[in-house]
Scaffold this motif. Structure first.
Motif, PDB file in Angstrom:
ATOM      1  N   TYR B  50       0.832  -1.203   0.000  1.00 45.49           N
ATOM      2  CA  TYR B  50       0.000   0.000   0.000  1.00 45.49           C
ATOM      3  C   TYR B  50       0.866   1.253   0.000  1.00 45.49           C
ATOM      4  N   THR B  51       2.174   1.090   0.062  1.00 48.86           N
ATOM      5  CA  THR B  51       3.076   2.191  -0.291  1.00 48.86           C
ATOM      6  C   THR B  51       3.924   1.692  -1.462  1.00 48.86           C
ATOM      7  N   ARG B  68       9.503   0.646   1.305  1.00 49.60           N
ATOM      8  CA  ARG B  68       9.529   1.489   2.493  1.00 49.60           C
ATOM      9  C   ARG B  68      10.569   0.977   3.486  1.00 49.60           C
ATOM     10  N   GLU B  91      11.177   7.010   5.690  1.00 49.53           N
ATOM     11  CA  GLU B  91       9.787   7.042   6.152  1.00 49.53           C
ATOM     12  C   GLU B  91       9.084   8.369   5.853  1.00 49.53           C
ATOM     13  N   VAL B  94       6.492   8.590   2.946  1.00 52.93           N
ATOM     14  CA  VAL B  94       5.280   7.772   2.934  1.00 52.93           C
ATOM     15  C   VAL B  94       4.029   8.650   2.975  1.00 52.93           C
ATOM     16  N   GLN B  95       3.192   8.545   1.972  1.00 49.54           N
ATOM     17  CA  GLN B  95       1.869   9.186   1.949  1.00 49.54           C
ATOM     18  C   GLN B  95       1.908  10.651   2.377  1.00 49.54           C
ATOM     19  N   THR B  96       2.697  11.411   1.665  1.00 44.86           N
ATOM     20  CA  THR B  96       2.763  12.849   1.910  1.00 44.86           C
ATOM     21  C   THR B  96       2.805  13.555   0.569  1.00 44.86           C
ATOM     22  N   GLU B  98       4.444  16.102  -0.111  1.00 44.57           N
ATOM     23  CA  GLU B  98       5.711  16.817  -0.297  1.00 44.57           C
ATOM     24  C   GLU B  98       6.814  16.016  -0.988  1.00 44.57           C
ATOM     25  N   HIS B 100       7.683  12.108  -2.949  1.00 45.03           N
ATOM     26  CA  HIS B 100       7.103  10.861  -3.463  1.00 45.03           C
ATOM     27  C   HIS B 100       8.176   9.777  -3.443  1.00 45.03           C
ATOM     28  N   LYS B 131       0.538   8.692 -10.980  1.00 47.04           N
ATOM     29  CA  LYS B 131       1.421   9.678 -10.345  1.00 47.04           C
ATOM     30  C   LYS B 131       2.793   9.082 -10.083  1.00 47.04           C
TER      31      LYS B 131
END
Lengths: 391, 391
Positions: B50-51, B68, B91, B94-96, B98, B100, B131
């Motif tokens: 999921y990452t 990750r 880390e 992850v899901q930010t 700012e 990728h 993306k």
């Protein structure tokens, strides 16, 4: 017709919030690729997302679900829209190099007159591929595509009372799952058998509601796996004196509450007790800090200060927004409890604060699913936080 | 170190076949995004997809897993490569919005000197987003990206004896799951409770091996759901006189054998028996036709001729290649048993022939997981094919 999880007014309210954001961003159409977002807006519920499937939201009228023809039948049984707004593409477009479902979906959008103007689209949704996007944009040459990742996710961040009610039911299932793990896990029991018992509690733990599949399967970190998160179960049997981290959850109508706990077979070693003490103080710091008006990164800072006092550090974030979820992730990809996240917490936010410390060859995890209330916060799960020692 | 599902020679052989195909296509590097393909080549096994996570295959040397940081620990426990070929990104990616992960992964590839030449990449893998692809290509401006979808999947299509051994174990778990469904499903029993019992059989059904999560969860088509495939379970209780289609599977080390069967509570209605007869004849036609040298579409044609004699039609394909699988799909996206598929079957192919007939308000499904042998074919599952009547 399968019973919808929510009243019509709930869906109308969600749609209004999404459209409000569409107008702000000057979008003429929104293409929703994220499966949880599709369910959130339409109530569609099927394991059909291994072939392309989108929900299209125009500025007026009903959203439209487009997916595989075989699954449009299930769409008409689960989604709240009129049958004509559940549209299937032909079966000969499924998993073949010759035709792509997005060719068909793009043509359908164009024929509907929606192929012009600014189309917002989720570009980082699971199950939406670069090839799908290339084919869709090729089919809609007159549209301007605008990244709309997380537009719906941010609408989801604030939960309604009806959603919170499902999260409370998910929390009951999560508690049942951890209680079952404590009961079944003993030296000699296989990991796979423990997982089976835990999933039974997750699905059957409520008399009046079914438990749903959780977006992540149960993970048990023990033995050789104990130093790493996210590994899968095996045929291995638990042995005496293991420290076992349980990362579990419960889901009701896909609303997911997480609950991680740690158990100890045999006597709790001193080094485990030391980290436990730090983590419990860290959780207290999280719960004291999390309230409306607090910035997300300050919650993490409070945790960090607490564990630093014990000489411990943690690199990764300690929590994230949680709610309606489909595999592979129950996080909502919006709020994170970490350095640099400037989200201001507000009533109705729900975060899963998961304090996982993976050490050399062992680890502990303790979590709470936390609802931000008008005055502070509340843990949705109610379960002793200390490491459970089973001698 | 967690026990690897296969000997080193098996992975070397897979890698050689993939590189052979890379050379044919003049690829300097292959980026593998499909999770089942990543596992197939490296044995990496964690619920971390999921990452963003990729496997990079150069023309010489070991493949490299990149994911990750938190999951690189599990990578070193499960993947067969040297520890330096399991690489974690920080880390804070992850899901930010700012940063990728693909920015970091692209830079890593460039620094390795692999950012030039022709890079093959899977553009329709689940969990690889538009993306992610945009960020990766931006980070590697000197590379030419070439679509390499299904390159690894086609290598997977022919199974080794060691893989077939796992598929046989998966078949035992699938049989246990159907047997458990027959045992537990009765009027008054809830769907969610039946699912829990079925999953217990899927995970615990073998003494010497763990059952793994199946790529699709068990589906039970009954009551209001009976006319549509792929819907999820609920709190509903089964009632007398229902026709219930069970679409189940078993997975051992992620090798998945599918097994669909149908049961009848109470007396089997005439219309159900009529469709059953047609489907059973259709399955006989499939099994008589499937052998080395047969073209995939001829298998479907044999089925179609058989059900046409009973006045029945089916729009969708009737089967697909099956093997190692992760959610959301256990199909391999290569061979399909359908009109227009010109794949010549060969020994070692394994197809799940699933004959699902969804009628108005009811449906039946009967399937077999079929191994193409030197002389013909063999069903990996061994289970009575007729509708099970429970009075």
């Amino acid at each position: 017709m399968i019973s919808s999880p929510f009243e019509s007014a709930e869906y109308q309210s969600r749609l209004a919030k999404v459209r409000n954001e569409m107008v702000k961003r000057r979008l003429d159409l929104l293409i929703v690729n994220d499966i949880a977002n599709q369910h959130y807006l339409t109530a569609y519920d099927g394991w059909s997302f291994y072939t392309p499937q989108v929900v299209v939201v125009p500025l007026t009228g009903e959203p439209v679900w487009l997916g595989r023809n075989m699954d449009a039948v299930g769409g008409r049984l689960t989604a709240w829209m009129k049958p004509e707004n559940v549209v299937g593409y032909p079966e000969d477009h499924v998993q073949t190099p010759e035709r792509h479902p997005m060719d068909w979906i793009g043509r359908w959008i164009a024929e509907k007159g929606w192929g012009k103007g600014r189309i917002g689209i989720e570009l980082e949704a699971y199950y939406y591929s670069p090839k799908a996007h290339a084919r869709l944009t090729m089919a809609l040459p007159n549209a301007v595509f605008v990244d709309a990742d997380l537009l719906v996710n941010w609408v989801r961040a604030v939960k309604s009372p009806a959603e919170i009610a499902y999260l409370r039911l998910g929390a009951r299932l999560a508690e049942a799952a951890v209680a079952k793990a404590y009961e079944i896990i003993s030296p000699g029991i296989r990991e796979c058998d423990a997982i089976a018992a835990i999933q039974t509690a997750q699905y059957s733990g409520l008399r009046d509601h079914a438990g749903d599949i959780t977006a992540l399967p149960p993970t048990i970190l023990a033995g050789e796996n104990a130093s790493a998160p996210h590994l899968m179960w095996s045929n291995r049997a638990f042995t005496a004196n293991e420290t076992i981290a349980l990362e579990l959850a419960g889901a009701c109508r896909h609303y997911t509450s997480g609950l991680a706990r740690t158990m100890q077979l045999g006597i709790k070693p001193r080094h485990v007790a030391d980290v436990e003490k730090a983590v419990l103080e860290g959780m207290d710091a999280v719960l004291e800090t999390a309230r409306p008006g607090t910035v997300a990164h300050d919650v993490e800072a409070a945790w960090r200060a607490a564990i630093n006092r014990h000489g411990l550090k943690k690199e990764s974030r300690i929590g994230y927004s949680i709610g309606v979820a489909f595999p592979p992730d129950w996080g909502e990809h919006t709020i994170s409890l970490r350095q640099g996240d400037t989200t201001v917490l507000q009533a109705g936010h729900v975060v899963h604060a998961i304090l996982g410390m993976w050490m050399e060859g062992w680890g502990i995890e303790i979590s709470e699913t936390i609802l931000i209330t008008e005055r502070g916060c509340e843990t949705l799960t109610s379960f002793p936080r200390e490491i459970f020692v089973k001698v």
